[in-house]
Structures are given as structure tokens and as C-alpha cells.
Design an enzyme around this catalytic site. Structure first.
Site, PDB file in Angstrom:
ATOM      1  N   CYS A   1       0.847  -1.199   0.000  1.00  0.00           N
ATOM      2  CA  CYS A   1       0.000   0.000   0.000  1.00  0.00           C
ATOM      3  C   CYS A   1       0.879   1.244   0.000  1.00  0.00           C
ATOM      4  O   CYS A   1       1.432   1.612   1.044  1.00  0.00           O
ATOM      5  CB  CYS A   1      -0.920  -0.008   1.226  1.00  0.00           C
TER       6      CYS A   1
ATOM      7  N   CYS B   1      -0.197   4.127   2.308  1.00  0.00           N
ATOM      8  CA  CYS B   1       0.061   3.901   3.738  1.00  0.00           C
ATOM      9  C   CYS B   1       1.563   3.923   4.035  1.00  0.00           C
ATOM     10  O   CYS B   1       1.982   4.452   5.066  1.00  0.00           O
ATOM     11  CB  CYS B   1      -0.475   2.533   4.184  1.00  0.00           C
ATOM     12  N   ASP B   2       2.378   3.335   3.168  1.00  0.00           N
ATOM     13  CA  ASP B   2       3.758   3.027   3.543  1.00  0.00           C
ATOM     14  C   ASP B   2       4.833   3.887   2.890  1.00  0.00           C
ATOM     15  O   ASP B   2       5.992   3.843   3.313  1.00  0.00           O
ATOM     16  CB  ASP B   2       4.040   1.544   3.236  1.00  0.00           C
TER      17      ASP B   2
END
Ligand code: NAP
Length: 315
Positions: free
Chosen positions: A132, A135-136
Site C-alpha cells: 500500500c 500507507c507506507d
């Protein structure tokens, strides 16, 4: 056991849109989901949702959720592991121990990330291998990373990473992209992105964290130093737990008709988990609305295409 008119499984665009339409028909509505926002939440730049010039995926999905809660739906972060029939509807078992009764069910739990299945991928999960970008990506400030894939998600990830990482290798197994031309043009013209085409990942290597990948290219194997590997090779459905309940296609998607009915009366489905083509946020939102309206008709004992009376819902 908690009782609801409708339990919706999944809180992405389809599930939340279904919840909006269900609550506005005054159906008691529970949304059960492992996460909030589904796949749209993993997209940084949304420029193709009508009426919204630009939004990040998480912001758009937060707006969906806020609107749904305003009309009285309950959203609970709990996965569903089992759905069984009972004389008055269905019993859903949650993975945190909850038992829920629904008179009708809407399945809208989307798809999950496909894996590459190469050595090192599982070993370095969350130690450099991530699925992701939204997200990351912030964990890779100033680092060299590789993005794998040639669809919209891979382009989105690569473009997002140009703002964070120092260098991005985009590794794709063909020399043609299935992503939108506009995104491909942006990727091709960004000097921080190096395309590695006609190439597949052979292994992911490292010590405590990832430090390189080996890719098989037309010219032979090539080692690329990278501290992050963003796997963006599409999505798969995980519908095994409903295979006895509803008919699935050969690829595991839930088969629905034009009114979002599955093969099981009282169970409807919407969005990426279904056989509907063109998996897009706007399409999922529309499908969720359709599923809720058809479920409303079902609960009224009507045919799915019945016109809606304005007198409200009568149990
Ligand atoms: P996708 O469109 O299915 O693309 C998957 C990509 O990964 C393809 O390029 C595919 O290669 C490659 N791939 C698949 N399996 C592979 C493997 N085992 N090894 C190496 N490469 C592999 O998936 P997606 O990009 O995740 O997008 C999913 C859906 O969400 C799409 O409908 C997309 O339009 C939508 N989406 C939209 C946006 C946006 O509009 N901004 C953003 C994200 C996602 P081949 O091309 O060779 O098959």
C-alpha cells in the site's frame, strides 16, 4: 446476538454507498469490515470521481463514512468469517467474536492484494516489502525503491513516491501498460522514475531489511539495489468463505444479476467482489446503491425492480 435489517460486509465505496441508501430507507444497518475505505483508501490522487475535482482516497472514503454515520448506520471494524442461513435471514460470525443477525445481507468486501509469489516476498513483508503506497510510502524518505506492476495502482505508487523517495524503478512484465494514458505519460516524463520493462522479479533479498531485487530481463538477470519493494500487481478475491452460500464465477467473483441479487435470495453483492466489469470507485458506489435499493424491495416482499413507495419502510 445483535439484530439488523441489513448487514453489509465491507466498508469500501460499494459497502458505504449501500449503507447510505439503506439508512435513508430507514433500514437498521450494520457495516462490518476489516478496514475502512477499501481499495480507494490506498489511492493517493483521485481525479476521476465525478463532482470531486481532486481528493486523496482516504479523504474521499472518510467523507463517505461520515455521511453514512450521519444517517444512522453503525460501522464496526470486524471481519466476517462465516455466514449461515436461518429461518428469518442470516447469521454472520465476526472474527472478534461477534454474532449478528440480518434479514438481508450485502456482500461488498472487494478484493485483496495479489502477491508475486517469489522468494523473499513473504520473508521481507513489512521489512521493505509493502502493498500500500499511500500507507507506507513515507517510510522510504530519500531511499531507492522498486514498484512492481503496470496498472493504475503501480503508476499511482510510482508518482507518489517521486515526492518521497530518491529514485524509483518501475518494473513491469510487458512493455505496454494497462494503466490510463495520462498516468503513464506522467510516469514516463518523471526523471526520478526508471522503467525496467519486459522484466519480472525473480527474488527479493536483504539482511534485516530488503536491500535488492533480482529481475529477469530480456538481456539476462539484473540486480537492482532497492530498500523498498512496492508490490502493485492487482487484486484477488477471497470469497472462499461464501462459496457454499452464493454462486461464484470461475475466477471466484460473486455472480450477480442487474439488481445485484446473488444466487441466494436475501443476499446481494456489489463492487469489486462481483462479476461487474470496470472496477472503479464510481462504479462501486453506484453498484452499492443499487444493491441497497434491491435489498429494500426484497425486505418489503416485492420484486427487485418494484417502484419505491414514499411511505417508508414497513416491517
Ligand atoms: P490491474 O489493473 O489489474 O494491474 C495489475 C498489473 O500488475 C498489470 O500491469 C499486470 O500486468 C501486473 N501483474 C499482474 N500479476 C502479475 C505478476 N504475477 N507479476 C508481475 N506483474 C503482474 O491492478 P491495479 O493496478 O491494482 O488496479 C486495480 C483496479 O483498480 C483497476 O481497475 C484500476 O483501474 C483501479 N485503480 C484505479 C486508480 C485510479 O484511477 N487512479 C488507482 C488504482 C487502481 P499485465 O498488464 O501484463 O497483465
Amino acid at each position: 446476538m445483535q439484530n439488523y435489517d441489513i448487514v453489509i460486509v465491507g466498508a469500501g465505496a460499494a459497502g458505504l454507498s449501500a449503507a447510505l441508501y439503506a439508512t435513508r430507507r430507514k433500514l437498521t444497518t450494520l457495516v462490518l469490515s476489516r478496514d475502512l475505505g477499501g481499495q480507494t483508501s490506498t489511492t493517493m490522487d483521485i481525479e476521476n470521481y465525478p463532482g470531486v475535482d481532486f481528493s486523496t482516497g482516504p479523504d474521499l472514503m472518510d467523507r463517505f463514512a461520515d455521511q453514512v454515520k450521519k444517517f444512522g448506520a453503525t460501522i464496526q471494524l470486524e471481519g466476517v468469517t462465516e455466514i449461515s442461513k436461518d429461518p428469518n435471514g442470516f447469521i454472520l460470525r465476526g472474527d472478534m467474536g461477534g454474532d449478528y443477525h440480518a434479514r438481508a445481507v450485502i456482500l461488498a468486501f472487494g478484493k485483496s492484494h495479489r502477491h508475486l509469489g517469489v522468494p523473499g516476498e513473504a520473508e521481507f513483508l513489512n521489512r521493505g516489502v509493502v502493498y500500500c503506497a499511500t500507507c507506507d510510502a513515507p517510510m522510504f524518505e530519500g531511499k531507492t525503491v522498486a514498484v512492481i506492476g503496470g496498472g493504475n495502482a503501480a503508476m499511482d505508487a510510482a508518482l507518489l513516491l517521486t515526492k518521497i523517495a530518491s529514485k524509483i524503478y518501475l518494473v513491469h512484465r510487458r512493455d505496454d501498460f494497462r494503466a490510463e494514458g495520462i498516468l503513464v505519460d506522467k510516469v514516463r516524463s518523471n526523471p526520478k522514475i526508471e522503467l525496467v520493462l519486459n522484466s519480472t522479479v525473480k527474488t527479493i533479498k536483504g539482511g534485516q531489511f530488503v536491500n535488492a531485487i533480482t529481475v529477469t530481463t530480456p538481456g539476462g538477470d539484473r540486480e537492482i539495489a532497492a530498500e523498498g519493494v512496492f508490490v502493485e500487481v492487482g487484486q484477488e478475491v477471497f470469497t472462499d468463505f461464501v462459496k457454499e452460500l452464493v454462486r461464484l464465477s470461475e475466477t471466484g467473483e460473486i455472480v450477480i444479476d442487474n439488481f445485484n441479487q446473488t444466487s441466494q435470495p436475501g443476499v446481494f453483492a456489489a463492487g469489486d467482489v462481483t462479476t461487474v466489469p470496470f472496477k472503479q470507485t464510481v462504479i462501486s458506489a453506484g453498484e452499492g446503491a443499487k444493491a441497497a435499493l434491491a435489498a429494500y424491495n426484497y425486505l418489503q416482499g416485492r420484486e427487485p425492480d418494484a417502484k419505491f413507495a414514499d411511505q417508508g419502510y414497513i416491517k
